[in-house]
Design an enzyme around this catalytic site. Sequence first.
Site, PDB file in Angstrom:
ATOM      1  N   CYS A   1      -6.485   0.876   5.600  1.00  0.00           N
ATOM      2  CA  CYS A   1      -6.794   0.152   5.522  1.00  0.00           C
ATOM      3  C   CYS A   1      -6.356  -0.441   7.655  1.00  0.00           C
ATOM      4  O   CYS A   1      -5.443   0.308   7.765  1.00  0.00           O
ATOM      5  CB  CYS A   1      -6.352  -1.270   5.055  1.00  0.00           C
TER       6      CYS A   1
ATOM      7  N   CYS B   1      -3.082  -1.360   7.517  1.00  0.00           N
ATOM      8  CA  CYS B   1      -1.666  -0.024   7.670  1.00  0.00           C
ATOM      9  C   CYS B   1      -2.374   0.955   8.446  1.00  0.00           C
ATOM     10  O   CYS B   1      -1.126   1.706   9.353  1.00  0.00           O
ATOM     11  CB  CYS B   1      -1.901   0.861   6.181  1.00  0.00           C
TER      12      CYS B   1
ATOM     13  N   HIS C   1       1.095  -1.431  -0.050  1.00  0.00           N
ATOM     14  CA  HIS C   1      -0.215  -0.245  -0.365  1.00  0.00           C
ATOM     15  C   HIS C   1       1.012   1.168   0.385  1.00  0.00           C
ATOM     16  O   HIS C   1       2.328   1.549   0.377  1.00  0.00           O
ATOM     17  CB  HIS C   1      -0.903   0.386   1.237  1.00  0.00           C
TER      18      HIS C   1
ATOM     19  N   GLU D   1       0.692   4.779   1.446  1.00  0.00           N
ATOM     20  CA  GLU D   1       0.993   4.215   3.406  1.00  0.00           C
ATOM     21  C   GLU D   1       2.937   3.537   3.505  1.00  0.00           C
ATOM     22  O   GLU D   1       3.346   4.034   4.568  1.00  0.00           O
ATOM     23  CB  GLU D   1       0.459   4.749   4.339  1.00  0.00           C
TER      24      GLU D   1
END
Length: 164
Positions: free
Chosen positions: A108, A111, A80, A82
């Site tokens: 999510c 994360c 992802h 991040e």
Amino acid sequence: MANTRLPKPSFDDIYMDLAQSLSLKSHCVKMGVGAVITKDTRIVSLGYNGPPAGTHNCDEEWPETGCPRSVKGGCSLALHAEENAILYAAKNRILLENSTLYVTLSPCLPCSRMIYTSGIKRVVYLDSYAAYKGFDRDEGLEFLEKFGVIVEKYQQKEKGELQR
């Protein structure tokens, strides 16, 4: 002579614009996501979603379907945005304590745990992960708020509506 200078954009505007531009670099077939981490109004790390460097680029290797699915049905290669930004900072020994994350899709839950653990204190997001996935709530945002991280939905400004 009249002052014809345009209003100065806020740092939130600048960094979210950059996150949106970074999302265009994504190799994900499904959705591009960009992230910018700042500290004291300076950029300390950037990221976008996609496979780890040195592996396959999904849009090139599997342009129709994207990367193979994991046993849980998710992308088998993707990091992802991040995650990429936090991992880059860690690799380069950049401390993220009291920093701000700008991301085009709200984090999510996994994360969000990484965001909290890394010391990021504020998250500004553009779109909802839950809405994108069809979930009834944003578990990641709930987690962050529960543990004291400031969470803000970014409000895009109309042209000419920039704030100082």
